[in-house]
Design an enzyme around this catalytic site. Structure first.
Site, PDB file in Angstrom:
ATOM      1  CD  GLU A 131      -3.139  -1.017   1.822  1.00  0.00           C
ATOM      2  OE1 GLU A 131      -3.427   0.180   2.500  1.00  0.00           O
ATOM      3  OE2 GLU A 131      -3.767  -2.222   2.259  1.00  0.00           O
ATOM      4  CE  LYS A 170       3.718  -1.662   7.662  1.00  0.00           C
ATOM      5  NZ  LYS A 170       4.055  -2.503   8.659  1.00  0.00           N
TER       6      LYS A 170
HETATM    7  P1  NAD Z   1      -2.660  -7.727  12.723  1.00  0.00           P
HETATM    8  O1  NAD Z   1      -3.385  -6.617  12.955  1.00  0.00           O
HETATM    9  O2  NAD Z   1      -3.444  -9.280  12.517  1.00  0.00           O
HETATM   10  O3  NAD Z   1      -1.555  -8.094  13.920  1.00  0.00           O
HETATM   11  C1  NAD Z   1      -0.816  -7.188  14.367  1.00  0.00           C
HETATM   12  C2  NAD Z   1      -0.234  -7.601  15.869  1.00  0.00           C
HETATM   13  O4  NAD Z   1       0.630  -6.636  16.175  1.00  0.00           O
HETATM   14  C3  NAD Z   1      -1.237  -7.938  16.754  1.00  0.00           C
HETATM   15  O5  NAD Z   1      -1.076  -9.062  17.392  1.00  0.00           O
HETATM   16  C4  NAD Z   1      -1.065  -6.967  17.925  1.00  0.00           C
HETATM   17  O6  NAD Z   1      -1.372  -7.111  19.166  1.00  0.00           O
HETATM   18  C5  NAD Z   1       0.433  -6.535  17.689  1.00  0.00           C
HETATM   19  N1  NAD Z   1       0.715  -5.217  17.963  1.00  0.00           N
HETATM   20  C6  NAD Z   1       0.081  -3.782  17.671  1.00  0.00           C
HETATM   21  N2  NAD Z   1       0.502  -2.823  18.184  1.00  0.00           N
HETATM   22  C7  NAD Z   1       1.574  -3.148  19.045  1.00  0.00           C
HETATM   23  C8  NAD Z   1       2.562  -2.654  19.677  1.00  0.00           C
HETATM   24  N3  NAD Z   1       2.396  -1.172  19.875  1.00  0.00           N
HETATM   25  N4  NAD Z   1       3.501  -3.380  20.429  1.00  0.00           N
HETATM   26  C9  NAD Z   1       3.554  -4.686  20.146  1.00  0.00           C
HETATM   27  N5  NAD Z   1       2.618  -5.308  19.307  1.00  0.00           N
HETATM   28  C10 NAD Z   1       1.583  -4.607  18.690  1.00  0.00           C
HETATM   29  O7  NAD Z   1      -1.809  -7.663  11.306  1.00  0.00           O
HETATM   30  P2  NAD Z   1      -1.312  -8.593  10.237  1.00  0.00           P
HETATM   31  O8  NAD Z   1      -2.384  -8.575   9.241  1.00  0.00           O
HETATM   32  O9  NAD Z   1      -0.905  -9.756  10.786  1.00  0.00           O
HETATM   33  O10 NAD Z   1      -0.151  -7.815   9.761  1.00  0.00           O
HETATM   34  C11 NAD Z   1       1.402  -7.993  10.230  1.00  0.00           C
HETATM   35  C12 NAD Z   1       2.377  -7.061   9.454  1.00  0.00           C
HETATM   36  O11 NAD Z   1       2.249  -7.270   7.975  1.00  0.00           O
HETATM   37  C13 NAD Z   1       2.003  -5.587   9.542  1.00  0.00           C
HETATM   38  O12 NAD Z   1       3.268  -4.913   9.797  1.00  0.00           O
HETATM   39  C14 NAD Z   1       1.268  -5.089   8.190  1.00  0.00           C
HETATM   40  O13 NAD Z   1       1.497  -4.051   7.945  1.00  0.00           O
HETATM   41  C15 NAD Z   1       1.823  -6.083   7.242  1.00  0.00           C
HETATM   42  N6  NAD Z   1       1.173  -6.638   6.134  1.00  0.00           N
HETATM   43  C16 NAD Z   1       0.028  -7.119   6.185  1.00  0.00           C
HETATM   44  C17 NAD Z   1      -0.806  -7.416   5.368  1.00  0.00           C
HETATM   45  C18 NAD Z   1      -2.179  -8.320   5.203  1.00  0.00           C
HETATM   46  O14 NAD Z   1      -2.693  -8.393   4.351  1.00  0.00           O
HETATM   47  N7  NAD Z   1      -2.690  -8.491   6.279  1.00  0.00           N
HETATM   48  C19 NAD Z   1       0.030  -7.427   3.879  1.00  0.00           C
HETATM   49  C20 NAD Z   1       0.989  -6.860   3.795  1.00  0.00           C
HETATM   50  C21 NAD Z   1       1.690  -6.450   5.001  1.00  0.00           C
HETATM   51  O1  DAU Z   2      -2.359  -4.662   0.632  1.00  0.00           O
HETATM   52  C1  DAU Z   2      -1.815  -5.034   1.857  1.00  0.00           C
HETATM   53  C2  DAU Z   2      -2.632  -4.801   2.639  1.00  0.00           C
HETATM   54  O2  DAU Z   2      -3.919  -5.526   2.697  1.00  0.00           O
HETATM   55  C3  DAU Z   2      -2.091  -4.616   4.144  1.00  0.00           C
HETATM   56  O3  DAU Z   2      -1.123  -3.648   4.298  1.00  0.00           O
HETATM   57  C4  DAU Z   2      -3.321  -4.327   5.228  1.00  0.00           C
HETATM   58  O4  DAU Z   2      -2.904  -4.296   6.554  1.00  0.00           O
HETATM   59  C5  DAU Z   2      -4.411  -5.190   4.913  1.00  0.00           C
HETATM   60  O5  DAU Z   2      -5.413  -4.998   5.992  1.00  0.00           O
HETATM   61  C6  DAU Z   2      -4.979  -5.039   3.580  1.00  0.00           C
HETATM   62  O6  DAU Z   2      -5.622  -3.868   3.212  1.00  0.00           O
HETATM   63  P1  DAU Z   2      -7.168  -3.851   2.469  1.00  0.00           P
HETATM   64  O7  DAU Z   2      -7.478  -2.441   3.069  1.00  0.00           O
HETATM   65  O8  DAU Z   2      -6.619  -4.119   0.981  1.00  0.00           O
HETATM   66  O9  DAU Z   2      -7.715  -5.014   3.110  1.00  0.00           O
HETATM   67  P2  DAU Z   2      -9.183  -5.186   3.565  1.00  0.00           P
HETATM   68  O10 DAU Z   2      -9.554  -6.717   3.871  1.00  0.00           O
HETATM   69  O11 DAU Z   2      -9.760  -4.373   4.544  1.00  0.00           O
HETATM   70  O12 DAU Z   2     -10.121  -4.765   2.440  1.00  0.00           O
HETATM   71  C7  DAU Z   2      -9.871  -5.596   1.027  1.00  0.00           C
HETATM   72  C8  DAU Z   2     -10.633  -4.793  -0.002  1.00  0.00           C
HETATM   73  O13 DAU Z   2     -12.165  -5.102   0.321  1.00  0.00           O
HETATM   74  C9  DAU Z   2     -10.610  -3.156  -0.135  1.00  0.00           C
HETATM   75  O14 DAU Z   2     -10.607  -2.748  -1.322  1.00  0.00           O
HETATM   76  C10 DAU Z   2     -11.847  -2.722   0.655  1.00  0.00           C
HETATM   77  C11 DAU Z   2     -12.810  -3.848   0.427  1.00  0.00           C
HETATM   78  N1  DAU Z   2     -13.779  -4.046   1.832  1.00  0.00           N
HETATM   79  C12 DAU Z   2     -13.366  -4.383   2.899  1.00  0.00           C
HETATM   80  C13 DAU Z   2     -14.046  -4.507   4.154  1.00  0.00           C
HETATM   81  C14 DAU Z   2     -13.445  -4.761   5.319  1.00  0.00           C
HETATM   82  C15 DAU Z   2     -15.198  -3.791   1.255  1.00  0.00           C
HETATM   83  O15 DAU Z   2     -15.693  -3.810   0.246  1.00  0.00           O
HETATM   84  N2  DAU Z   2     -15.984  -4.356   2.548  1.00  0.00           N
HETATM   85  C16 DAU Z   2     -15.462  -4.364   3.806  1.00  0.00           C
HETATM   86  O16 DAU Z   2     -16.584  -4.647   4.708  1.00  0.00           O
END
Ligand code: NAD
Ligand code: DAU
Length: 370
Positions: free
Chosen positions: A136, A180
């Site tokens: 992102e 980020k």
């Molecule tokens: P998540 O929200 O599921 O988990 C985040 C974790 O971080 C939680 O366990 C929370 O308790 C912990 N945390 C939050 N604030 C904290 C703090 N101040 N100190 C210590 N721990 C803390 O997130 P996720 O989806 O597993 O994402 C993990 C990482 O990967 C993030 O850095 C996110 O930006 C990155 N990322 C996520 C996605 C995705 O699709 N979910 C994609 C690309 C990158």
């Molecule tokens: O691209 C990586 C990112 O993907 C990570 O860095 C983020 O931590 C992770 O949350 C995710 O971000 P998105 O915003 O893409 O994910 P989310 O699941 O929130 O939404 C996916 C898509 O679906 C987005 O276009 C918004 C849409 N959406 C989401 C929700 C929760 C809906 O249409 N309705 C919804 O209720």
């Protein structure tokens, strides 16, 4: 034993990374540092919580002194940093907590690692600070082909002519991605200024077990099961590139061990989907799994006001990682989504604990004496 801190290990991706490292590397001591915010859940790690090479430390990454002392106590040689506030919608409501954790928290970890490793005779030799970031930060891509066109390289169609590459300019739009992006800049600044051995990766959307059900896929699976409305933002035309979470964890393992210091790697699924198409796949697969009539729940789709600043399209070019380290996604989306749906349907109690707030009591009770 080599001690490695994994931050955010009680969250979605972090729990998969912790599990992989604890099981695969008995000679590493894995220290999971997590504040246990609403998104952190120790139930995600029940299967490894008693492993001899695992330690959980409840701490805030912003608490520099605690992190610094922990590094000294455990003689930490590596950091894999995932802890973050991760949900875009929450960042729109409360940007401050995103700046605090994602920027100041990352800075606190960097400074703790730097000061501790500076104090050792061998300094940065054999050390690694690996920062997990997101696609992102690159902003949004054009949607040149609204119906999608076939591409030989991808599992699915592509919706535009351009992709996120490691050389792309940073253009974050949401407070989440701005925070980020800022953290990525700090990580690189610590390499360029002090020589800290850093690596950054930027990954696309992950899906799979243990994702907090505020995110699209687990939220919608749960809603379909309970026949609740499915709030599709805008027209559902936004495109995301989906990767099965275990494939991300595998990439993290590979890059942590073999990636080049100071490099950036993009990680993605070569797997673009429009939101509305994903929603239809979810309805089909959930209805099938529950023995409902085909597409019985299509009328749950409810178009709602769009997310502010909603990025139109994300698509990663992960060729660099493929060529340099031989990584590619192992799972086709159809298989990954079936596994994921089945996992959430089989783990309703896990979902209920979170959505009812019960799980908070659970972890407080279990871990109050640690
Ligand atoms: P998540 O929200 O599921 O988990 C985040 C974790 O971080 C939680 O366990 C929370 O308790 C912990 N945390 C939050 N604030 C904290 C703090 N101040 N100190 C210590 N721990 C803390 O997130 P996720 O989806 O597993 O994402 C993990 C990482 O990967 C993030 O850095 C996110 O930006 C990155 N990322 C996520 C996605 C995705 O699709 N979910 C994609 C690309 C990158
Ligand atoms: O691209 C990586 C990112 O993907 C990570 O860095 C983020 O931590 C992770 O949350 C995710 O971000 P998105 O915003 O893409 O994910 P989310 O699941 O929130 O939404 C996916 C898509 O679906 C987005 O276009 C918004 C849409 N959406 C989401 C929700 C929760 C809906 O249409 N309705 C919804 O209720």
């Amino acid at each position: 034993m080599k001690s490695i801190i994994i931050t955010g290990g009680a969250g979605f991706i972090g729990s998969h990374v912790v599990r992989l490292f604890v099981n695969k590397y008995p000679d590493y001591k894995i220290i999971n540092v997590d504040k246990l915010t609403y998104a952190g859940n120790l139930a995600n790690l029940k299967d490894i919580e008693n492993a001899p090479n695992y330690r959980f430390v409840k701490a805030d990454i912003c608490d520099f002194q605690t992190i610094y002392s922990l590094m000294q106590e455990e003689k930490v040689v590596g950091v894999i940093h995932l802890a973050a506030e991760s949900h875009v919608d929450r960042s729109i409501k409360d940007p401050f907590s995103f700046a605090q954790t994602n920027v100041m928290g990352t800075l606190s970890l960097l400074q703790a690692a730097k000061l501790y490793w500076d104090s050792l005779p061998e300094k940065y030799e054999g050390k690694r600070f690996y920062h997990i970031s997101t696609d992102e930060v690159y902003g949004a891509l054009e949607l040149n082909h609204p119906e999608g066109i076939n591409s030989p390289q991808t599992q699915h169609k592509v919706y535009g002519d351009d992709f996120f590459r490691e050389t792309n300019k940073y253009q974050p739009h949401s407070p989440y991605s701005a925070a980020k992006a800022s953290s990525d800049h700090f990580v690189r600044a610590f390499h360029d200024t002090y020589g800290l051995p850093t690596i950054v990766t930027n990954c696309s959307n992950n899906y799979g077990p243990y994702q907090f059900p505020e995110k699209l896929i687990p939220l919608f699976i749960n809603n379909i099961r309970h026949r609740k409305p499915l709030p599709v933002y805008g027209k559902g035309e936004n495109v995301r590139d989906w990767l099965y979470v275990e494939d991300h964890a595998r990439a993290i393992d590979l890059i942590f061990h073999k990636g080049k210091i100071a490099d950036t790697y993009n990680i993605g699924g070569f797997n673009e989907w429009k939101n509305i198409d994903i929603v239809k796949v979810l309805i089909k697969v959930v209805d099938e799994a529950l023995g409902r009539k085909e597409n019985e729940d299509l009328d749950l789709i409810t178009y709602v006001t769009d997310r502010a600043g909603h990025d139109l399209r994300y698509a990663i070019d992960a060729t660099n990682l493929q060529k340099e380290l031989g990584w590619s996604p192992s799972l086709q989306f159809e298989e990954g989504i079936r596994k994921t749906v089945q996992w959430y349907l089989n783990n309703q109690a896990w979902l209920d604990n979170i959505t009812s707030g019960e799980y908070e009591k659970y972890y407080e009770e279990m871990y109050k004496n640690r």
